[in-house]
Structures are given as structure tokens and as C-alpha cells.
Design a protein around this motif. Structure first.
Motif, PDB file in Angstrom:
ATOM      1  N   ILE A  76       0.841  -1.213   0.000  1.00 43.03           N
ATOM      2  CA  ILE A  76       0.000   0.000   0.000  1.00 43.03           C
ATOM      3  C   ILE A  76       0.870   1.255   0.000  1.00 43.03           C
ATOM      4  N   ILE A  77       1.947   1.251   0.778  1.00 40.83           N
ATOM      5  CA  ILE A  77       2.847   2.415   0.814  1.00 40.83           C
ATOM      6  C   ILE A  77       3.428   2.671  -0.573  1.00 40.83           C
ATOM      7  N   ASP A  78       3.852   1.609  -1.267  1.00 39.97           N
ATOM      8  CA  ASP A  78       4.404   1.800  -2.615  1.00 39.97           C
ATOM      9  C   ASP A  78       3.339   2.237  -3.615  1.00 39.97           C
ATOM     10  N   ILE A  79       2.118   1.771  -3.444  1.00 42.15           N
ATOM     11  CA  ILE A  79       1.045   2.226  -4.337  1.00 42.15           C
ATOM     12  C   ILE A  79       0.776   3.709  -4.105  1.00 42.15           C
ATOM     13  N   GLN A  80       0.837   4.136  -2.842  1.00 41.47           N
ATOM     14  CA  GLN A  80       0.649   5.556  -2.539  1.00 41.47           C
ATOM     15  C   GLN A  80       1.703   6.407  -3.237  1.00 41.47           C
ATOM     16  N   LYS A  81       2.923   5.878  -3.358  1.00 41.28           N
ATOM     17  CA  LYS A  81       4.015   6.609  -3.996  1.00 41.28           C
ATOM     18  C   LYS A  81       3.997   6.483  -5.519  1.00 41.28           C
ATOM     19  N   PHE A  82       3.178   5.576  -6.045  1.00 42.38           N
ATOM     20  CA  PHE A  82       3.185   5.274  -7.478  1.00 42.38           C
ATOM     21  C   PHE A  82       2.854   6.508  -8.307  1.00 42.38           C
ATOM     22  N   ASP A  83       3.669   6.781  -9.313  1.00 41.16           N
ATOM     23  CA  ASP A  83       3.491   7.949 -10.179  1.00 41.16           C
ATOM     24  C   ASP A  83       2.429   7.654 -11.238  1.00 41.16           C
ATOM     25  N   ILE A  84       1.330   8.381 -11.173  1.00 42.28           N
ATOM     26  CA  ILE A  84       0.239   8.152 -12.128  1.00 42.28           C
ATOM     27  C   ILE A  84       0.255   9.151 -13.276  1.00 42.28           C
ATOM     28  N   SER A  85       1.265  10.029 -13.311  1.00 41.51           N
ATOM     29  CA  SER A  85       1.254  11.099 -14.314  1.00 41.51           C
ATOM     30  C   SER A  85       1.251  10.567 -15.745  1.00 41.51           C
ATOM     31  N   PHE A  86       1.938   9.456 -16.001  1.00 44.35           N
ATOM     32  CA  PHE A  86       1.975   8.934 -17.373  1.00 44.35           C
ATOM     33  C   PHE A  86       0.705   8.181 -17.750  1.00 44.35           C
ATOM     34  N   THR A  87      -0.028   7.679 -16.763  1.00 45.82           N
ATOM     35  CA  THR A  87      -1.247   6.934 -17.084  1.00 45.82           C
ATOM     36  C   THR A  87      -2.503   7.791 -17.042  1.00 45.82           C
ATOM     37  N   ASN A  88      -2.475   8.884 -16.263  1.00 43.33           N
ATOM     38  CA  ASN A  88      -3.720   9.627 -16.091  1.00 43.33           C
ATOM     39  C   ASN A  88      -4.187  10.314 -17.369  1.00 43.33           C
ATOM     40  N   LYS A  89      -3.282  10.636 -18.265  1.00 43.61           N
ATOM     41  CA  LYS A  89      -3.687  11.262 -19.528  1.00 43.61           C
ATOM     42  C   LYS A  89      -4.383  10.256 -20.442  1.00 43.61           C
TER      43      LYS A  89
END
Length: 184
Positions: free
Chosen positions: A115-128
Motif C-alpha cells: 500500500i505504501i508503494d502504491i501511494q508513492k506510485f506515479d500516475i502522471s503517465f497513465t492519467n492522460k
């Protein structure tokens, strides 16, 4: 009918895939001395066991009587997982897939570490591409938190197959709804 304390406790330990009675005591919120006293007197703690059955959605027939088998229980767990996933989130599946592709969930010692790593997961490339936002990530975390220990273990152990099956089922479901819209 006489129940055997050891048989019942061992079935709970096996189905929850916990290591020992001390861990079961923590789950039941009782001391190891209490567990030892129950064992000595062959006293079945019905109320505590029924609470575990309810909390983890276990078959009381299996726990008390040994009716059914672990394969049937695993099928029930898979069914509950599929239902939870399909009912709760669609875009989250895409992010879940991206997260599992980029990290190795099997290497985590606990759900909390993942869960901690998911919280840190960068969604910038997928959110578009997928319209994914922080709420999507929070939904995945909430899903993981809600999983029982056996459901979490299944998701981690079979993460690639789990996601593939869910995607196939989702595509099939989408086709059914599309056909329904076309024919009306």
C-alpha cells in the motif's frame, strides 16, 4: 455430536493460512493461555469461531464439521474477489495492472508495504491516457485494505493470472451490455 477442538482450530489455521495458534490468538483477540485452557478442556469457543467465520466469510460447515474441502473454499474466495473487483472499479483495474507491471508484489512482506508503494506510485503517465487520478489510486488502496488475508494472498500469489481473468471477464461483460443496448 462431539467436536474436536484441535480439528476445528487446525481447519481455521489452514483456511486462513496462518502460521500457528499464537497468530490465531491475535486474530481472535484472546491470550495463548485462554487458547491453552480451551484445548485442555476441549471447550469449543463457538462465539469467537462464529465471529471469525463472519469476518472472513468462512463456511461454518467446513470449520465445525469438515464439510467441503479447501478447493471448494478457494473457489468461493475467487468468486468473492471477482465480484468485489467487478462491482467496485473499472478504471482502477487499469491502474492496478500498471502498478503490478512496474513492481513485484510477491516481494512484499505485508499488505501495508504494498500500500505504501502504491501511494508513492506515479500516475502522471497513465492519467492522460486512462483518466486516472488520485481517487483511483485511493480506491485501489481501499480495495486492498478490505481484502481478507486469504483474498490478499491469492491476489499477490496469482497477480498476473488474476488480472488477466478479470480483464477477460470485464471484456465479456462489456460485450453483453453492448449487445443488450444494440438489440433494444
Amino acid at each position: 455430536m462431539n467436536f474436536d477442538f484441535e480439528d476445528i482450530i487446525n481447519r481455521i489455521i489452514n483456511i486462513l493460512k496462518i502460521k500457528n495458534k499464537a497468530e490465531l490468538c491475535r486474530i481472535m483477540n484472546v491470550s495463548t493461555a485462554t487458547m491453552g485452557n480451551w484445548k485442555t478442556r476441549n471447550k469449543i469457543p463457538y462465539e469467537e469461531i462464529l465471529l471469525i467465520c463472519e469476518k472472513y466469510q468462512l463456511s461454518s460447515d467446513y470449520i465445525f464439521f469438515g464439510i467441503g474441502n479447501l478447493k471448494e473454499i478457494e473457489l468461493m474466495i475467487k468468486g468473492r474477489l471477482s465480484e468485489k473487483v467487478l462491482n467496485n472499479f473499472q478504471p482502477e483495474l487499469l491502474l492496478f495492472h500498471e502498478v503490478f507491471k512496474s513492481i513485484n508484489p510477491i516481494s512484499y512482506n505485508s499488505k501495508e508495504e504494498l500500500i505504501i508503494d502504491i501511494q508513492k506510485f506515479d500516475i502522471s503517465f497513465t492519467n492522460k491516457i486512462f483518466q486516472i487520478n488520485e481517487q483511483t489510486k485511493n480506491n485501489i488502496i481501499a480495495f486492498l485494505i478490505e481484502l481478507s488475508p486469504e483474498e490478499y494472498e491469492y491476489v499477490i500469489k496469482y497477480n498476473n493470472n488474476f488480472l488477466e481473468i478479470i480483464f477477460q471477464f470485464r471484456n465479456f461483460t462489456n460485450k453483453i451490455f453492448t449487445l443488450d443496448k444494440v438489440s433494444s
